[in-house]
Design an enzyme around this catalytic site. Structure first.
Site, PDB file in Angstrom:
ATOM      1  N   PHE A  74       0.808  -1.230   0.000  1.00 21.52           N
ATOM      2  CA  PHE A  74       0.000   0.000   0.000  1.00 21.52           C
ATOM      3  C   PHE A  74       0.837   1.274   0.000  1.00 21.52           C
ATOM      4  O   PHE A  74       0.353   2.332  -0.380  1.00 21.52           O
ATOM      5  CB  PHE A  74      -0.949   0.001   1.220  1.00 21.52           C
ATOM      6  CG  PHE A  74      -0.264   0.410   2.506  1.00 21.52           C
ATOM      7  CD1 PHE A  74      -0.065   1.747   2.814  1.00 21.52           C
ATOM      8  CD2 PHE A  74       0.204  -0.551   3.401  1.00 21.52           C
ATOM      9  CE1 PHE A  74       0.588   2.116   3.987  1.00 21.52           C
ATOM     10  CE2 PHE A  74       0.853  -0.193   4.558  1.00 21.52           C
ATOM     11  CZ  PHE A  74       1.053   1.154   4.857  1.00 21.52           C
TER      12      PHE A  74
ATOM     13  N   LYS B  34      -0.998  -6.252  -9.843  1.00 17.94           N
ATOM     14  CA  LYS B  34      -2.011  -6.479  -8.790  1.00 17.94           C
ATOM     15  C   LYS B  34      -1.724  -5.450  -7.704  1.00 17.94           C
ATOM     16  O   LYS B  34      -0.844  -5.631  -6.868  1.00 17.94           O
ATOM     17  CB  LYS B  34      -1.867  -7.900  -8.245  1.00 17.94           C
ATOM     18  CG  LYS B  34      -3.119  -8.492  -7.599  1.00 17.94           C
ATOM     19  CD  LYS B  34      -3.626  -7.792  -6.368  1.00 17.94           C
ATOM     20  CE  LYS B  34      -2.823  -8.055  -5.125  1.00 17.94           C
ATOM     21  NZ  LYS B  34      -3.204  -7.171  -4.005  1.00 17.94           N
TER      22      LYS B  34
ATOM     23  N   GLU C 237      -5.026  -3.824  -2.310  1.00 17.46           N
ATOM     24  CA  GLU C 237      -6.468  -3.576  -2.225  1.00 17.46           C
ATOM     25  C   GLU C 237      -6.773  -2.359  -1.347  1.00 17.46           C
ATOM     26  O   GLU C 237      -7.883  -1.835  -1.362  1.00 17.46           O
ATOM     27  CB  GLU C 237      -7.217  -4.821  -1.717  1.00 17.46           C
ATOM     28  CG  GLU C 237      -6.895  -5.279  -0.300  1.00 17.46           C
ATOM     29  CD  GLU C 237      -5.620  -6.130  -0.198  1.00 17.46           C
ATOM     30  OE1 GLU C 237      -4.695  -5.949  -1.016  1.00 17.46           O
ATOM     31  OE2 GLU C 237      -5.549  -6.957   0.733  1.00 17.46           O
TER      32      GLU C 237
ATOM     33  N   SER D 100       5.159  -7.134   3.246  1.00 18.60           N
ATOM     34  CA  SER D 100       5.720  -7.512   4.539  1.00 18.60           C
ATOM     35  C   SER D 100       6.517  -8.821   4.412  1.00 18.60           C
ATOM     36  O   SER D 100       6.292  -9.613   3.493  1.00 18.60           O
ATOM     37  CB  SER D 100       4.584  -7.686   5.546  1.00 18.60           C
ATOM     38  OG  SER D 100       3.654  -8.612   5.031  1.00 18.60           O
TER      39      SER D 100
ATOM     40  N   CYS E  91       9.796   1.577   3.566  1.00 17.42           N
ATOM     41  CA  CYS E  91      10.667   0.436   3.890  1.00 17.42           C
ATOM     42  C   CYS E  91      12.100   0.880   4.145  1.00 17.42           C
ATOM     43  O   CYS E  91      12.913   0.092   4.589  1.00 17.42           O
ATOM     44  CB  CYS E  91      10.620  -0.603   2.787  1.00 17.42           C
ATOM     45  SG  CYS E  91      11.362  -0.019   1.274  1.00 17.42           S
TER      46      CYS E  91
ATOM     47  N   GLU F 175       8.914  -4.469  13.079  1.00 20.43           N
ATOM     48  CA  GLU F 175       8.715  -3.360  12.145  1.00 20.43           C
ATOM     49  C   GLU F 175       7.448  -2.622  12.573  1.00 20.43           C
ATOM     50  O   GLU F 175       6.358  -3.203  12.565  1.00 20.43           O
ATOM     51  CB  GLU F 175       8.559  -3.893  10.713  1.00 20.43           C
ATOM     52  CG  GLU F 175       8.345  -2.769   9.721  1.00 20.43           C
ATOM     53  CD  GLU F 175       8.159  -3.242   8.279  1.00 20.43           C
ATOM     54  OE1 GLU F 175       7.572  -4.309   8.056  1.00 20.43           O
ATOM     55  OE2 GLU F 175       8.604  -2.507   7.378  1.00 20.43           O
TER      56      GLU F 175
END
Ligand code: NAD
Length: 490
Positions: free
Chosen positions: A150, A174, A177, A227, A282, A383
């Site tokens: 995301f 893809k 969502e 992740s 990240c 994290e």
């Protein structure tokens, strides 16, 4: 607002086979802004089948012709940057300037991929034996797919897609969502490219769509970013299905501040690194390890630098930090802070339970800074993916490196120092894929691989650069003999 998003398959907008719709929520307001299909195996099957058909002629299209579409792609992103950035900010929460920075990064990858006619050039050896020549060509694999997270709805698919299609593959994106609207708009704009149908496709959804990609025999290569737990799953399942996988995972990035660092500049850079994109990056600085007397000044100065950071709706140009992505994410971050506090961490700046006037439904957390951390704690090892910095102090650089190298992650590590010897030791000894020396976000340019070690990466070839070209092609070695006397027959 009722926007039900569609898939883009074989040059057409099509309704998903999935009956379930998920809400897309603006993280600054809490309002629902669209619905996205939860995804179905039939969508993926359809997209993969048609992309495979398209690949048969796309692979024969000269690379010089394929890249003409990329030149136009770059232009479309640049011409529509404001609109794309606004959609990205609305669904993802980051500030407008952070959204625009993503577009620049995406464009840089397209520019590198435009060099593919040259980058695909092969090795050639004449007379490996008398009259025999040998060479190696690179050919595309077929249909590639990328599954993105995301936090960078624009940039991350462009670490992969321009290289894949320039190399002669067809492709399925893809999107996450949680943020499917930005890529949907980009695909609408890309209709002006007039790419042959099936070259570029988009399938929405979550786990159902991902599992169908992993199992589909017509998709030989998968690029994943997300992740670590999901990255590991993608790698393992993809490999079991005989696929080529690159899976970038999570991170917990340390920053070492040496006593000789230029402290004022360092504080500013570290604050930008830790709190930019609300820490949902990240490469965000997450752990600060101060060495020696750097531990006296740095905590006070970073609190000063962070406490007035304007947090709010990223659409307002005056805002410096947006919300985190979901309410669940905010609550998870608050819980990790609370657990750390219960274990004895000192909170130097507490951004929890922040309410922004006019945006009471938003998922806001202000900059948060903690010290006196137990290196075994959840706070230190998990994290967090929010605007939270934990500070620990140690006596020597060796100690700092030892702490860093114990981490399960290895995405990036940075050092701030004036000493070339300390910097050299750091870059040589630290187990991480991206190193920053007096740099807060060690983000590689598009012509370098986006590296990552340990549980931050599963696979061999990374995104961007020559790595992407190697990932999306396979080598074919040809050995040929032409008898000289045959040329005399004509
Ligand atoms: P995520 O792992 O939850 O989701 C990533 C993608 O995987 C999404 O498209 C999602 O639909 C899919 N997915 C989620 N759960 C799945 C499951 N159980 N099975 C199959 N597919 C699944 O990640 P996120 O929350 O969207 O993104 C944040 C994470 O991404 C952070 O850990 C961050 O460090 C990481 N990230 C890494 C890099 C990098 O370069 N290493 C870059 C950006 C983000």
């Amino acid at each position: 607002m009722d926007i039900s998003l569609k898939n883009y398959i074989n040059g057409m907008w099509v309704t998903s086979h999935s009956c379930e719709l998920l809400d897309v929520v603006n993280p600054a307001t809490g309002g629902i802004i669209a619905n996205v299909p939860s995804g179905s195996a039939d969508d993926v099957k359809e997209a993969a089948g048609l992309a495979h058909q398209a690949w048969r002629s796309w692979r024969n299209t000269p690379a010089t012709k394929r890249i003409q579409y990329l030149f136009r792609m770059k232009q479309i992103l640049e011409e529509n940057a404001n609109e794309i950035a606004e959609i990205c900010t609305t669904e993802c929460g980051k500030t407008l300037s952070e959204s625009k920075a993503e577009i620049i990064r995406a464009v840089e990858n397209i520019e590198v991929a435009c060099g593919i006619p040259k980058l695909l050039q092969s090795d050639y050896s004449e007379d490996i034996s008398e009259g025999i020549d040998e060479y190696c060509v690179r050919q595309p694999l077929g249909v590639g797919a990328c599954i993105s997270p995301f936090n960078f709805p624009i940039m991350i698919p462009f670490w992969f897609m321009p290289y894949a299609i320039a190399c002669g593959n067809t492709f399925i994106v893809k999107p996450s969502e949680k943020v499917p609207m930005t890529m949907t708009r980009i695909f609408e704009l890309f209709e002006a490219l007039n790419l042959p149908a099936g070259v570029l496709n988009m399938v929405h959804g979550g786990k159902a769509a991902v599992d169908a990609i992993l199992e589909n025999p017509l998709i030989p290569s998968i690029s994943f970013v997300g992740s670590s737990s999901v990255a590991r799953y993608i790698y393992r399942t993809g490999v079991e299905h005989g696929k080529r996988i690159q899976a970038q995972g999570g991170a917990k990035n340390p920053v070492v501040i040496m006593p000789d660092a230029d402290i004022e500049t360092t504080v500013k850079i570290v604050a930008d690194s830790a709190f930019g994109c609300a820490g949902q990056r990240c490469l965000a600085a997450s752990i600060v390890i101060t060495v020696g007397n750097a531990g006296e000044l740095f905590p006070k100065l970073i609190v000063e630098a962070a406490k007035n950071r304007k947090t709010g709706n990223g659409l307002d140009p005056a805002i410096e930090m947006g919300p985190v992505i979901t309410t669940a994410s905010r609550e998870r971050i608050e819980k990790i802070i609370k657990n750390g506090e219960d274990e004895g961490a000192s909170i130097l700046l507490d951004g929890r339970y922040l309410k922004v006037k006019g945006f009471e439904g938003g998922n806001f957390i202000g900059p948060t800074i903690l010290s006196n951390i137990n290196p075994e704690s959840e706070l230190f090892n998990t994290e967090i993916f929010g605007p939270v910095v934990t500070i620990i102090n140690c006596d020597t650089l060796d100690e700092a490196i030892e702490i860093i190298n114990k981490s399960r992650y290895g995405n990036s590590a940075c050092i701030f120092t004036r000493s070339g010897a300390a910097a050299r030791k750091f870059r040589h000894d630290v187990l991480a894929g991206n190193i920053g020396i007096n740099i807060g976000i060690a983000a590689p340019m598009a012509f370098f691989p986006f590296s990552g070690w340990k549980e931050s990466f599963f696979g061999d070839l990374h995104g961007q650069s020559m790595h992407a070209i190697e990932f999306y092609t396979q080598t074919k070695v040809v050995i040929e003999r032409w008898h000289d006397e045959w040329s005399r027959k004509f």
